[in-house]
Design a protein around this motif. Structure first.
Motif, PDB file in Angstrom:
ATOM      1  N   ILE A  50       0.845  -1.186   0.000  1.00 40.59           N
ATOM      2  CA  ILE A  50       0.000   0.000   0.000  1.00 40.59           C
ATOM      3  C   ILE A  50       0.882   1.238   0.000  1.00 40.59           C
ATOM      4  O   ILE A  50       1.934   1.277   0.645  1.00 40.59           O
ATOM      5  CB  ILE A  50      -0.954  -0.008   1.219  1.00 40.59           C
ATOM      6  CG1 ILE A  50      -1.954   1.144   1.123  1.00 40.59           C
ATOM      7  CG2 ILE A  50      -0.186   0.031   2.538  1.00 40.59           C
ATOM      8  CD1 ILE A  50      -3.114   1.025   2.108  1.00 40.59           C
ATOM      9  N   SER A  51       0.441   2.238  -0.745  1.00 35.55           N
ATOM     10  CA  SER A  51       1.169   3.497  -0.797  1.00 35.55           C
ATOM     11  C   SER A  51       0.751   4.391   0.366  1.00 35.55           C
ATOM     12  O   SER A  51      -0.440   4.598   0.597  1.00 35.55           O
ATOM     13  CB  SER A  51       0.868   4.222  -2.111  1.00 35.55           C
ATOM     14  OG  SER A  51       1.355   5.555  -2.053  1.00 35.55           O
ATOM     15  N   ARG A  52       1.717   4.929   1.071  1.00 34.66           N
ATOM     16  CA  ARG A  52       1.428   5.849   2.171  1.00 34.66           C
ATOM     17  C   ARG A  52       1.101   7.236   1.635  1.00 34.66           C
ATOM     18  O   ARG A  52       0.655   8.094   2.385  1.00 34.66           O
ATOM     19  CB  ARG A  52       2.616   5.906   3.126  1.00 34.66           C
ATOM     20  CG  ARG A  52       2.909   4.562   3.771  1.00 34.66           C
ATOM     21  CD  ARG A  52       4.097   4.624   4.711  1.00 34.66           C
ATOM     22  NE  ARG A  52       3.848   5.519   5.837  1.00 34.66           N
ATOM     23  CZ  ARG A  52       4.565   6.595   6.094  1.00 34.66           C
ATOM     24  NH1 ARG A  52       5.564   6.949   5.308  1.00 34.66           N
ATOM     25  NH2 ARG A  52       4.282   7.355   7.145  1.00 34.66           N
ATOM     26  N   TRP A  53       1.305   7.468   0.345  1.00 31.66           N
ATOM     27  CA  TRP A  53       0.997   8.767  -0.253  1.00 31.66           C
ATOM     28  C   TRP A  53      -0.472   8.866  -0.645  1.00 31.66           C
ATOM     29  O   TRP A  53      -1.124   9.864  -0.349  1.00 31.66           O
ATOM     30  CB  TRP A  53       1.863   8.984  -1.486  1.00 31.66           C
ATOM     31  CG  TRP A  53       3.309   9.150  -1.195  1.00 31.66           C
ATOM     32  CD1 TRP A  53       3.923   9.097   0.035  1.00 31.66           C
ATOM     33  CD2 TRP A  53       4.358   9.368  -2.134  1.00 31.66           C
ATOM     34  NE1 TRP A  53       5.284   9.266  -0.104  1.00 31.66           N
ATOM     35  CE2 TRP A  53       5.579   9.449  -1.421  1.00 31.66           C
ATOM     36  CE3 TRP A  53       4.391   9.517  -3.524  1.00 31.66           C
ATOM     37  CZ2 TRP A  53       6.806   9.665  -2.044  1.00 31.66           C
ATOM     38  CZ3 TRP A  53       5.610   9.740  -4.145  1.00 31.66           C
ATOM     39  CH2 TRP A  53       6.798   9.808  -3.396  1.00 31.66           C
ATOM     40  N   ASP A  54      -0.965   7.832  -1.335  1.00 32.46           N
ATOM     41  CA  ASP A  54      -2.326   7.909  -1.877  1.00 32.46           C
ATOM     42  C   ASP A  54      -3.155   6.666  -1.599  1.00 32.46           C
ATOM     43  O   ASP A  54      -4.237   6.514  -2.163  1.00 32.46           O
ATOM     44  CB  ASP A  54      -2.273   8.162  -3.379  1.00 32.46           C
ATOM     45  CG  ASP A  54      -1.499   7.082  -4.122  1.00 32.46           C
ATOM     46  OD1 ASP A  54      -1.245   7.263  -5.326  1.00 32.46           O
ATOM     47  OD2 ASP A  54      -1.154   6.052  -3.504  1.00 32.46           O
ATOM     48  N   SER A  55      -2.641   5.767  -0.747  1.00 33.89           N
ATOM     49  CA  SER A  55      -3.346   4.538  -0.358  1.00 33.89           C
ATOM     50  C   SER A  55      -3.585   3.581  -1.516  1.00 33.89           C
ATOM     51  O   SER A  55      -4.420   2.683  -1.410  1.00 33.89           O
ATOM     52  CB  SER A  55      -4.684   4.859   0.327  1.00 33.89           C
ATOM     53  OG  SER A  55      -4.453   5.586   1.528  1.00 33.89           O
ATOM     54  N   ARG A  56      -2.866   3.727  -2.586  1.00 33.37           N
ATOM     55  CA  ARG A  56      -2.982   2.784  -3.701  1.00 33.37           C
ATOM     56  C   ARG A  56      -2.528   1.413  -3.221  1.00 33.37           C
ATOM     57  O   ARG A  56      -1.543   1.301  -2.500  1.00 33.37           O
ATOM     58  CB  ARG A  56      -2.122   3.236  -4.867  1.00 33.37           C
ATOM     59  CG  ARG A  56      -2.112   2.272  -6.037  1.00 33.37           C
ATOM     60  CD  ARG A  56      -1.365   2.833  -7.209  1.00 33.37           C
ATOM     61  NE  ARG A  56      -1.432   1.936  -8.359  1.00 33.37           N
ATOM     62  CZ  ARG A  56      -1.159   2.308  -9.591  1.00 33.37           C
ATOM     63  NH1 ARG A  56      -0.788   3.547  -9.844  1.00 33.37           N
ATOM     64  NH2 ARG A  56      -1.228   1.435 -10.580  1.00 33.37           N
ATOM     65  N   THR A  57      -3.250   0.386  -3.649  1.00 35.17           N
ATOM     66  CA  THR A  57      -2.912  -0.972  -3.240  1.00 35.17           C
ATOM     67  C   THR A  57      -2.614  -1.855  -4.445  1.00 35.17           C
ATOM     68  O   THR A  57      -3.191  -1.681  -5.520  1.00 35.17           O
ATOM     69  CB  THR A  57      -4.048  -1.604  -2.429  1.00 35.17           C
ATOM     70  OG1 THR A  57      -5.240  -1.600  -3.211  1.00 35.17           O
ATOM     71  CG2 THR A  57      -4.305  -0.835  -1.138  1.00 35.17           C
TER      72      THR A  57
END
Length: 124
Positions: A50-57
């Motif tokens: 998961i991205s901590r920038w935009d929550s992309r998984t």
């Protein structure tokens, strides 16, 4: 920064488990927080990130639709909700962090911070 994983255990096929991984000990600037697993005699396998920038998984093909990764606590904690567990999910699960580009997030060698592993055992 250190990562501390928890939540493993022994369950039956079809059961659920939730793993947690918390970052501590300093300023946490990594973009990606993810999970890998390694079964005996096998290579380390990408599970989810998961991205901590935009929550992309992003998910590995073998867990897509069954596992869900999420974050909390200002994105310093990551969870892995594992549903419909199968015996082939049995492995040591480790969390890790990295700043690499999207195209490299499935590569465990790109991760610079690792937590200790937690054992997940699924019986048939």
């Amino acid at each position: 920064v250190q990562l501390q994983a928890s939540g493993g255990g022994s369950v039956q096929a079809g059961d659920s488990l939730r793993l947690s991984c918390a970052a501590s000990g300093g300023t946490f600037s990594s973009r990606w927080l993810g999970w890998f697993r390694q079964a005996p005699g096998k290579e380390r396998e990408f599970v989810a990130v998961i991205s901590r920038w935009d929550s992309r998984t992003i998910y590995g093909d073998s867990v897509k639709g069954r596992f869900t990764i999420s974050s909390a606590n200002a994105k310093t904690t990551v969870y892995l909700q594992m549903n419909s567990l199968k015996p082939e999910d049995t492995a040591v699960y480790s969390c890790a962090a990295t700043n690499v580009v999207l195209s490299a997030v499935r590569d465990p060698t790109m991760y610079t911070i690792w937590g200790q592993g937690t054992q997940v055992t699924v019986s048939s």
